[in-house]
Motif scaffolding. Structure first.
Motif, PDB file in Angstrom:
ATOM      1  N   PRO B   7      16.843 -13.864   2.689  1.00  0.00           N
ATOM      2  CA  PRO B   7      17.372 -12.984   3.744  1.00  0.00           C
ATOM      3  C   PRO B   7      16.229 -12.631   4.687  1.00  0.00           C
ATOM      4  O   PRO B   7      15.095 -12.432   4.253  1.00  0.00           O
ATOM      5  CB  PRO B   7      17.864 -11.759   2.976  1.00  0.00           C
ATOM      6  N   ALA B   8      16.532 -12.555   5.972  1.00  0.00           N
ATOM      7  CA  ALA B   8      15.480 -12.269   6.958  1.00  0.00           C
ATOM      8  C   ALA B   8      14.922 -10.864   6.800  1.00  0.00           C
ATOM      9  O   ALA B   8      13.732 -10.625   7.017  1.00  0.00           O
ATOM     10  CB  ALA B   8      16.031 -12.464   8.366  1.00  0.00           C
ATOM     11  N   SER B   9      15.783  -9.933   6.402  1.00  0.00           N
ATOM     12  CA  SER B   9      15.326  -8.555   6.272  1.00  0.00           C
ATOM     13  C   SER B   9      16.140  -7.811   5.221  1.00  0.00           C
ATOM     14  O   SER B   9      17.290  -8.173   4.931  1.00  0.00           O
ATOM     15  CB  SER B   9      15.417  -7.822   7.607  1.00  0.00           C
ATOM     16  N   LEU B  10      15.506  -6.794   4.663  1.00  0.00           N
ATOM     17  CA  LEU B  10      16.139  -5.904   3.693  1.00  0.00           C
ATOM     18  C   LEU B  10      15.522  -4.527   3.883  1.00  0.00           C
ATOM     19  O   LEU B  10      14.376  -4.411   4.361  1.00  0.00           O
ATOM     20  CB  LEU B  10      15.868  -6.364   2.256  1.00  0.00           C
ATOM     21  N   SER B  11      16.252  -3.509   3.477  1.00  0.00           N
ATOM     22  CA  SER B  11      15.676  -2.172   3.523  1.00  0.00           C
ATOM     23  C   SER B  11      16.123  -1.369   2.313  1.00  0.00           C
ATOM     24  O   SER B  11      17.148  -1.669   1.691  1.00  0.00           O
ATOM     25  CB  SER B  11      16.071  -1.459   4.819  1.00  0.00           C
ATOM     26  N   GLN B  81       8.277   2.042  -3.070  1.00  0.00           N
ATOM     27  CA  GLN B  81       7.289   2.940  -2.506  1.00  0.00           C
ATOM     28  C   GLN B  81       6.961   2.508  -1.074  1.00  0.00           C
ATOM     29  O   GLN B  81       7.144   1.347  -0.717  1.00  0.00           O
ATOM     30  CB  GLN B  81       6.020   2.933  -3.366  1.00  0.00           C
ATOM     31  N   ALA B  82       6.433   3.444  -0.310  1.00  0.00           N
ATOM     32  CA  ALA B  82       6.128   3.160   1.094  1.00  0.00           C
ATOM     33  C   ALA B  82       5.208   1.947   1.239  1.00  0.00           C
ATOM     34  O   ALA B  82       5.373   1.137   2.160  1.00  0.00           O
ATOM     35  CB  ALA B  82       5.496   4.388   1.745  1.00  0.00           C
ATOM     36  N   GLU B  83       4.256   1.797   0.324  1.00  0.00           N
ATOM     37  CA  GLU B  83       3.291   0.698   0.442  1.00  0.00           C
ATOM     38  C   GLU B  83       3.898  -0.664   0.110  1.00  0.00           C
ATOM     39  O   GLU B  83       3.246  -1.707   0.290  1.00  0.00           O
ATOM     40  CB  GLU B  83       2.070   0.928  -0.452  1.00  0.00           C
ATOM     41  N   ASP B  84       5.149  -0.669  -0.363  1.00  0.00           N
ATOM     42  CA  ASP B  84       5.824  -1.940  -0.633  1.00  0.00           C
ATOM     43  C   ASP B  84       6.353  -2.576   0.650  1.00  0.00           C
ATOM     44  O   ASP B  84       6.774  -3.735   0.643  1.00  0.00           O
ATOM     45  CB  ASP B  84       6.994  -1.744  -1.607  1.00  0.00           C
ATOM     46  N   GLU B  85       6.352  -1.805   1.734  1.00  0.00           N
ATOM     47  CA  GLU B  85       6.834  -2.353   3.001  1.00  0.00           C
ATOM     48  C   GLU B  85       5.914  -3.486   3.440  1.00  0.00           C
ATOM     49  O   GLU B  85       4.716  -3.298   3.658  1.00  0.00           O
ATOM     50  CB  GLU B  85       6.881  -1.258   4.078  1.00  0.00           C
ATOM     51  N   ALA B  86       6.476  -4.669   3.544  1.00  0.00           N
ATOM     52  CA  ALA B  86       5.708  -5.887   3.825  1.00  0.00           C
ATOM     53  C   ALA B  86       6.682  -7.038   3.976  1.00  0.00           C
ATOM     54  O   ALA B  86       7.899  -6.865   3.855  1.00  0.00           O
ATOM     55  CB  ALA B  86       4.736  -6.182   2.680  1.00  0.00           C
ATOM     56  N   GLU B  87       6.135  -8.212   4.236  1.00  0.00           N
ATOM     57  CA  GLU B  87       6.955  -9.418   4.220  1.00  0.00           C
ATOM     58  C   GLU B  87       6.743 -10.095   2.866  1.00  0.00           C
ATOM     59  O   GLU B  87       5.617 -10.158   2.360  1.00  0.00           O
ATOM     60  CB  GLU B  87       6.574 -10.362   5.359  1.00  0.00           C
ATOM     61  N   TYR B  88       7.825 -10.601   2.298  1.00  0.00           N
ATOM     62  CA  TYR B  88       7.762 -11.254   0.990  1.00  0.00           C
ATOM     63  C   TYR B  88       8.204 -12.710   1.137  1.00  0.00           C
ATOM     64  O   TYR B  88       9.227 -13.006   1.758  1.00  0.00           O
ATOM     65  CB  TYR B  88       8.645 -10.517  -0.022  1.00  0.00           C
ATOM     66  N   HIS B  89       7.416 -13.595   0.550  1.00  0.00           N
ATOM     67  CA  HIS B  89       7.683 -15.019   0.646  1.00  0.00           C
ATOM     68  C   HIS B  89       7.852 -15.611  -0.748  1.00  0.00           C
ATOM     69  O   HIS B  89       7.012 -15.368  -1.622  1.00  0.00           O
ATOM     70  CB  HIS B  89       6.526 -15.750   1.329  1.00  0.00           C
ATOM     71  N   CYS B  90       8.903 -16.388  -0.938  1.00  0.00           N
ATOM     72  CA  CYS B  90       9.040 -17.117  -2.186  1.00  0.00           C
ATOM     73  C   CYS B  90       8.500 -18.527  -1.990  1.00  0.00           C
ATOM     74  O   CYS B  90       8.356 -19.004  -0.851  1.00  0.00           O
ATOM     75  CB  CYS B  90      10.479 -17.155  -2.679  1.00  0.00           C
ATOM     76  N   CYS B  91       8.217 -19.179  -3.099  1.00  0.00           N
ATOM     77  CA  CYS B  91       7.570 -20.492  -3.048  1.00  0.00           C
ATOM     78  C   CYS B  91       7.975 -21.255  -4.304  1.00  0.00           C
ATOM     79  O   CYS B  91       8.106 -20.663  -5.383  1.00  0.00           O
ATOM     80  CB  CYS B  91       6.065 -20.280  -3.006  1.00  0.00           C
ATOM     81  N   SER B  92       8.176 -22.544  -4.175  1.00  0.00           N
ATOM     82  CA  SER B  92       8.538 -23.339  -5.343  1.00  0.00           C
ATOM     83  C   SER B  92       7.867 -24.700  -5.309  1.00  0.00           C
ATOM     84  O   SER B  92       7.683 -25.294  -4.240  1.00  0.00           O
ATOM     85  CB  SER B  92      10.052 -23.534  -5.412  1.00  0.00           C
ATOM     86  N   TYR B  93       7.527 -25.197  -6.465  1.00  0.00           N
ATOM     87  CA  TYR B  93       7.113 -26.588  -6.585  1.00  0.00           C
ATOM     88  C   TYR B  93       8.351 -27.435  -6.326  1.00  0.00           C
ATOM     89  O   TYR B  93       9.479 -27.027  -6.626  1.00  0.00           O
ATOM     90  CB  TYR B  93       6.582 -26.854  -7.990  1.00  0.00           C
ATOM     91  N   GLY B 102       9.884 -20.167   1.316  1.00  0.00           N
ATOM     92  CA  GLY B 102      11.039 -19.604   1.987  1.00  0.00           C
ATOM     93  C   GLY B 102      10.633 -19.101   3.364  1.00  0.00           C
ATOM     94  O   GLY B 102       9.447 -19.084   3.706  1.00  0.00           O
ATOM     95  N   GLY B 103      11.619 -18.680   4.142  1.00  0.00           N
ATOM     96  CA  GLY B 103      11.346 -18.222   5.491  1.00  0.00           C
ATOM     97  C   GLY B 103      10.753 -16.826   5.569  1.00  0.00           C
ATOM     98  O   GLY B 103      10.332 -16.391   6.647  1.00  0.00           O
ATOM     99  N   GLY B 104      10.720 -16.127   4.434  1.00  0.00           N
ATOM    100  CA  GLY B 104      10.160 -14.781   4.412  1.00  0.00           C
ATOM    101  C   GLY B 104      11.218 -13.712   4.580  1.00  0.00           C
ATOM    102  O   GLY B 104      12.196 -13.903   5.315  1.00  0.00           O
ATOM    103  N   THR B 105      11.030 -12.585   3.913  1.00  0.00           N
ATOM    104  CA  THR B 105      11.928 -11.419   4.007  1.00  0.00           C
ATOM    105  C   THR B 105      11.107 -10.198   4.379  1.00  0.00           C
ATOM    106  O   THR B 105      10.158  -9.848   3.673  1.00  0.00           O
ATOM    107  CB  THR B 105      12.636 -11.164   2.667  1.00  0.00           C
TER     108      THR B 105
END
Lengths: 122, 110
Positions: B7-11, B81-93, B102-105
């Protein structure tokens, strides 16, 4: 402390070439595979290439095969990426990332650099 | 070598739990237990949060957990937590000795 620091980026014209470097310290460089990962503006991360700890095996994503060459000098603890025939689609921040294994078969990168910016434009 | 789908974004609000999905195919996520997740704050280097689907590197909070079912991997962050705000990327072999991201969330903590 493990550190990887990239250099060599810059503004380059379409069709041009560049060699990126990644200086590593704080770990046994020859014992780990290394990778290049890039992020184009507004896009996600893209794995570009990986090389085994001894440099004997190299791997590339399809879009860069034949244009990019990954190599390493274990005597200098340095990783390289030679990039040729650049196009605008290659514009990105290029990061080097330490693999958790000796071969490029973990998809687990435990230390990253901040990256070096490559801008392809006339 | 298609990118994994995130997903492009989550909150979420502080204290809540959120789950980020990462959908691949039988050529990557579905065939290998080699999924990793990265947290990326602007201007900083990406940080490995999860590897081999569900393992946490030393120093990563146990609020972060990973799982996989079929062709979809997931990252769950509990007690947001507030410090968790960031972009998250998944990755696979992936098949052919390659790696796919992935495209990042973009996670927003409200």
């Amino acid at each position: 402390e493990v550190q990887v620091v990239e250099s060599g980026g810059g503004l380059i014209q379409p069709g041009g070439s560049l060699r990126l470097s990644c200086a590593a310290s704080g770990f046994s460089f020859r014992s780990y595979a290394m990778n290049w990962v890039r992020q184009a503006p507004g896009k996600g991360l893209e794995w570009v290439s990986g090389i085994s700890g001894d440099g004997g095996r190299t791997y590339y994503t399809d879009s860069v095969k034949g244009r990019f060459t990954i190599s390493r000098d274990n005597s200098k603890n340095t990783l390289y990426l030679q990039i040729n025939s650049l196009t605008a689609e290659d514009t990105a921040i290029y990061c080097c990332a330490k693999d958790m294994g000796f071969l490029v078969d973990t998809a687990s990168f435990d230390h990253w650099g901040l990256g070096t910016l490559v801008t392809v434009s006339s | 070598q298609s990118a994994l789908t995130q997903p492009a974004s989550l909150s979420g609000s502080p204290g809540q739990s959120i789950t980020i999905s990462c959908t691949g195919t039988t050529s990557d996520v579905g065939s290998y237990n080699l999924v990793s997740w990265y947290q990326h704050h602007p201007g900083k280097a990406p940080k490995l949060m999860i590897y081999q689907v569900s393992k946490r590197p030393s120093g990563v909070s146990d609020r972060f957990s990973g799982s996989k079912s079929g062709n979809t991997a997931s990252l769950t962050i509990s007690g947001l937590q507030a410090e968790d705000e960031a972009e998250y990327h998944c990755c696979s072999y992936a098949i052919g000795s390659t790696v796919v991201f992935g495209g990042g969330t973009k996670l927003t903590v409200l």
